[in-house]
Design a protein around this motif. Structure first.
Motif, PDB file in Angstrom:
ATOM      1  N   SER A 274       0.806  -1.222   0.000  1.00 14.95           N
ATOM      2  CA  SER A 274       0.000   0.000   0.000  1.00 14.95           C
ATOM      3  C   SER A 274       0.840   1.274   0.000  1.00 14.95           C
ATOM      4  CB  SER A 274      -0.946   0.009   1.212  1.00 14.95           C
ATOM      5  OG  SER A 274      -0.216   0.026   2.426  1.00 14.95           O
ATOM      6  N   LYS A 275       2.175   1.141  -0.032  1.00 18.32           N
ATOM      7  CA  LYS A 275       3.031   2.338  -0.119  1.00 18.32           C
ATOM      8  C   LYS A 275       2.701   3.195  -1.329  1.00 18.32           C
ATOM      9  CE  LYS A 275       7.053   0.047   2.019  1.00 18.32           C
ATOM     10  NZ  LYS A 275       6.587  -1.356   1.923  1.00 18.32           N
ATOM     11  N   LEU A 276       2.133   2.581  -2.363  1.00 20.83           N
ATOM     12  CA  LEU A 276       1.805   3.332  -3.572  1.00 20.83           C
ATOM     13  C   LEU A 276       0.507   4.126  -3.448  1.00 20.83           C
ATOM     14  CD1 LEU A 276       2.685   0.737  -6.382  1.00 20.83           C
ATOM     15  CD2 LEU A 276       4.074   2.636  -5.545  1.00 20.83           C
ATOM     16  N   VAL A 277      -0.306   3.810  -2.460  1.00 15.62           N
ATOM     17  CA  VAL A 277      -1.629   4.434  -2.360  1.00 15.62           C
ATOM     18  C   VAL A 277      -1.525   5.931  -2.117  1.00 15.62           C
ATOM     19  CG1 VAL A 277      -3.741   4.543  -0.975  1.00 15.62           C
ATOM     20  CG2 VAL A 277      -2.815   2.326  -1.669  1.00 15.62           C
ATOM     21  N   ALA A 278      -0.714   6.346  -1.152  1.00 15.52           N
ATOM     22  CA  ALA A 278      -0.613   7.772  -0.817  1.00 15.52           C
ATOM     23  C   ALA A 278      -0.142   8.611  -1.999  1.00 15.52           C
ATOM     24  CB  ALA A 278       0.297   7.968   0.399  1.00 15.52           C
ATOM     25  N   PRO A 279       0.940   8.220  -2.714  1.00 17.16           N
ATOM     26  CA  PRO A 279       1.320   9.037  -3.874  1.00 17.16           C
ATOM     27  C   PRO A 279       0.278   9.035  -4.989  1.00 17.16           C
ATOM     28  CG  PRO A 279       2.742   7.098  -3.659  1.00 17.16           C
ATOM     29  CD  PRO A 279       1.962   7.204  -2.402  1.00 17.16           C
ATOM     30  N   ILE A 280      -0.445   7.932  -5.176  1.00  9.19           N
ATOM     31  CA  ILE A 280      -1.510   7.918  -6.178  1.00  9.19           C
ATOM     32  C   ILE A 280      -2.593   8.926  -5.805  1.00  9.19           C
ATOM     33  CG2 ILE A 280      -3.439   6.539  -7.048  1.00  9.19           C
ATOM     34  CD1 ILE A 280      -1.568   4.146  -7.142  1.00  9.19           C
ATOM     35  N   ARG A 281      -2.979   8.941  -4.543  1.00  6.61           N
ATOM     36  CA  ARG A 281      -3.972   9.929  -4.096  1.00  6.61           C
ATOM     37  C   ARG A 281      -3.465  11.347  -4.322  1.00  6.61           C
ATOM     38  NH1 ARG A 281      -5.087   7.482   1.849  1.00  6.61           N
ATOM     39  NH2 ARG A 281      -6.553   5.795   1.348  1.00  6.61           N
ATOM     40  N   ARG A 282      -2.194  11.580  -3.996  1.00  8.52           N
ATOM     41  CA  ARG A 282      -1.649  12.929  -4.165  1.00  8.52           C
ATOM     42  C   ARG A 282      -1.621  13.336  -5.635  1.00  8.52           C
ATOM     43  NH1 ARG A 282       1.586  11.443   0.499  1.00  8.52           N
ATOM     44  NH2 ARG A 282       3.250  10.519  -0.768  1.00  8.52           N
ATOM     45  N   PHE A 283      -1.328  12.385  -6.516  1.00  8.44           N
ATOM     46  CA  PHE A 283      -1.335  12.710  -7.941  1.00  8.44           C
ATOM     47  C   PHE A 283      -2.740  13.086  -8.411  1.00  8.44           C
ATOM     48  CE2 PHE A 283      -2.280  11.058 -12.229  1.00  8.44           C
ATOM     49  CZ  PHE A 283      -1.540  11.965 -12.967  1.00  8.44           C
ATOM     50  N   LEU A 284      -3.741  12.293  -8.028  1.00  8.93           N
ATOM     51  CA  LEU A 284      -5.110  12.570  -8.461  1.00  8.93           C
ATOM     52  C   LEU A 284      -5.603  13.908  -7.912  1.00  8.93           C
ATOM     53  CD1 LEU A 284      -6.576   8.976  -8.046  1.00  8.93           C
ATOM     54  CD2 LEU A 284      -6.014  10.131 -10.187  1.00  8.93           C
ATOM     55  N   SER A 285      -5.205  14.246  -6.694  1.00 12.25           N
ATOM     56  CA  SER A 285      -5.542  15.560  -6.138  1.00 12.25           C
ATOM     57  C   SER A 285      -4.819  16.663  -6.894  1.00 12.25           C
ATOM     58  CB  SER A 285      -5.186  15.616  -4.652  1.00 12.25           C
ATOM     59  OG  SER A 285      -5.938  14.691  -3.907  1.00 12.25           O
ATOM     60  N   TYR A 286      -3.549  16.396  -7.230  1.00 12.72           N
ATOM     61  CA  TYR A 286      -2.737  17.388  -7.940  1.00 12.72           C
ATOM     62  C   TYR A 286      -3.328  17.694  -9.320  1.00 12.72           C
ATOM     63  CZ  TYR A 286       1.475  19.490 -10.026  1.00 12.72           C
ATOM     64  OH  TYR A 286       2.362  20.330 -10.643  1.00 12.72           O
ATOM     65  N   THR A 287      -3.746  16.660 -10.037  1.00 13.72           N
ATOM     66  CA  THR A 287      -4.325  16.879 -11.363  1.00 13.72           C
ATOM     67  C   THR A 287      -5.628  17.657 -11.270  1.00 13.72           C
ATOM     68  OG1 THR A 287      -5.456  14.727 -11.286  1.00 13.72           O
ATOM     69  CG2 THR A 287      -3.268  14.794 -12.282  1.00 13.72           C
ATOM     70  N   ARG A 288      -6.452  17.323 -10.288  1.00 15.12           N
ATOM     71  CA  ARG A 288      -7.713  18.062 -10.110  1.00 15.12           C
ATOM     72  C   ARG A 288      -7.440  19.527  -9.801  1.00 15.12           C
ATOM     73  NH1 ARG A 288      -9.944  16.507  -4.720  1.00 15.12           N
ATOM     74  NH2 ARG A 288      -8.167  17.855  -4.215  1.00 15.12           N
ATOM     75  N   ASP A 289      -6.494  19.788  -8.906  1.00 13.33           N
ATOM     76  CA  ASP A 289      -6.186  21.171  -8.525  1.00 13.33           C
ATOM     77  C   ASP A 289      -5.571  21.958  -9.669  1.00 13.33           C
ATOM     78  OD1 ASP A 289      -7.134  20.481  -6.040  1.00 13.33           O
ATOM     79  OD2 ASP A 289      -5.147  20.198  -5.158  1.00 13.33           O
ATOM     80  N   ASN A 290      -5.001  21.241 -10.654  1.00 12.99           N
ATOM     81  CA  ASN A 290      -4.389  21.914 -11.791  1.00 12.99           C
ATOM     82  C   ASN A 290      -5.264  21.868 -13.041  1.00 12.99           C
ATOM     83  OD1 ASN A 290      -1.295  22.780 -11.294  1.00 12.99           O
ATOM     84  ND2 ASN A 290      -1.812  21.019 -10.007  1.00 12.99           N
ATOM     85  N   GLY A 291      -6.535  21.572 -12.845  1.00 12.58           N
ATOM     86  CA  GLY A 291      -7.502  21.702 -13.931  1.00 12.58           C
ATOM     87  C   GLY A 291      -7.669  20.519 -14.845  1.00 12.58           C
TER      88      GLY A 291
END
Length: 433
Positions: A274-291
């Protein structure tokens, strides 16, 4: 437990009279007489079905990901055991989907579609009584995992692992978090930014970036369980899915926002992986915040959530969905008290969504929310309007609640028990005899 069959003698059969002693038991008789048939009732958490949001656009490019594992055991001692793994990524556009008969797709049309737009990955692991280059099973599997990601599919999947682990979408260099060294077993191992291999800072032994996932934590020196191959398949499915996402993010973000990525199974990674879960969440949040919204769904076709849908969909209105909160999941689905950490806090990158499109199409979907939300609502689901605008066009009438991208990807990735297992067994025995 009865004795199993050997080479000379048959297996022991269970006694056909053993149940009589149970029926004579006074306690068993009393308990059975007190049992009553009861219909399912909710304890205190009613389902709140809401109308599926409308107004979204149809996503024109759809990707489907699936995988399969097949274990092979030799017929005679020392019972050599291998595990074959296959995963597949399928790309189809909306015009191709519209040409496919959803009930009886023409095999030639499917052949042409898959030959132009599908790719697959395959590897094999020695699990028991098989050696490779004088290495024990523990280190052989470690190297196979790394080499499988590095060599197959032109190394694109390994690039995706590095992209997620080092969070390359941001303009800053980041080292790997500390993980347990597969040699000295100390939690001091790491790698510098963008490295694939390195040395343990404590014992100086070789490290692979794939070691940070923790496959070695499930293995003994000379034996590995089936769970290692299953975990590899699940990880590879996720990496394959995000390989497509990474490619468009780096090259054509305008196309990315017009894609739907469909994964067979839940959007979750469990245990040490599950080490990959946190960065995946951060990426999806990052893309949303960047339009840019990344549209991803997972479909669960079995398990607790699927079985629960069978109970609640009968009284549900059509064209509706239900997003269960943390308390509902714990008490109604997992039958445990609402205590401890929220469900999926460390393992899930998608919220559970029960869907009833009509009386024939019901399904359990996972849709990301970006950062973890304990009690998500419809508005938290990333790209929900576009996802449900696209969903009717990718339905298949061949199976209950089927989605065409998963159905087609499964056709590529599937390793059935028969005859595939027999073919693999013959192949393996000729190679390692």
């Amino acid at each position: 437990m009865p004795y199993k069959a050997g080479k000379r003698l048959p297996s022991e059969r269970a006694s056909r009279l053993g149940h009589l002693e149970i029926l004579k038991s006074p306690l068993v008789k009393e308990l059975v007489q007190n049992f009553e048939c009861s219909s399912y009732t909710f304890s205190s958490n009613p389902t709140v079905w809401q109308e599926i949001p409308s107004g979204g656009k149809i996503l024109r490019i759809v990707f489907g990901v699936d995988g399969s594992v097949q274990s092979i055991v030799s017929d005679s001692p020392p019972f050599k055991k291998l595990a074959f793994v296959k995963t597949a990524l399928l790309r189809i556009d909306h015009s191709s989907i519209s040409k496919i008969d959803k009930e009886s797709p023409h095999p030639y049309l499917l052949r042409d579609l898959l030959s132009d737009s599908a790719l697959y990955h395959a590897t094999v692991f020695p699990l028991k009584n098989v050696s490779i280059s004088q290495k024990n099973t523990y280190h052989a599997v470690r190297e196979i995992i790394f080499e499988s990601l590095k060599k197959d599919l032109d190394g694109e999947v390994l690039k995706t692992l590095k992209w997620i682990a080092y969070e390359k979408w941001e303009d800053r260099e980041k080292c790997l978090p500390f993980f347990e060294c597969p040699h000295c077993e100390k939690n001091v191992a790491t790698l510098p930014y963008d490295a694939e291999v390195g040395k343990c800072p404590d014992c100086g032994q070789d490290l692979f970036i794939t070691d940070m996932l923790g496959f070695h934590l499930d293995m003994a020196p000379d034996m590995a369980p089936d769970s290692v191959a299953i975990a590899y398949m699940n990880i590879h499915e996720t990496l394959l899915l995000f390989t497509g996402i990474r490619y468009f993010w780096e090259t054509r973000r305008d196309i990315l926002s017009n894609c739907l990525f469909v994964k067979d199974g839940p959007l979750s990674i469990r245990a040490q992986y599950s080490k990959l879960v946190a960065p995946i969440r951060r990426f999806l949040s990052y893309t949303r915040d960047n339009g840019t919204i990344v549209h991803v769904i997972g479909q669960e076709k079995s398990g607790n959530f699927f079985e629960h849908l069978e109970l609640i969909e009968r009284s549900a209105p059509v064209n509706c969905l239900f997003v269960p909160d943390n308390q509902y999941i714990k008490e109604e689905i997992h039958s445990r008290p609402n205590t401890g950490a929220p469900y999926g806090k460390d393992t899930n990158y998608g919220a559970k969504v029960f869907v009833k499109l009509d009386n024939l199409h019901k399904m359990v979907l996972n849709i990301p929310t970006g950062e973890f939300i304990e009690n998500p609502t419809i508005s938290d689901l990333l790209g929900v309007e576009n996802i449900f605008a696209t969903l009717p066009s990718i339905l298949s009438n061949k199976y209950e609640g089927a989605l065409l991208p998963i159905e087609l990807a499964n056709g590529i990735a599937s390793l059935s028990t028969y005859p595939s297992a027999q073919i693999l067994k013959i192949f393996a025995e000729t190679k390692i005899a």
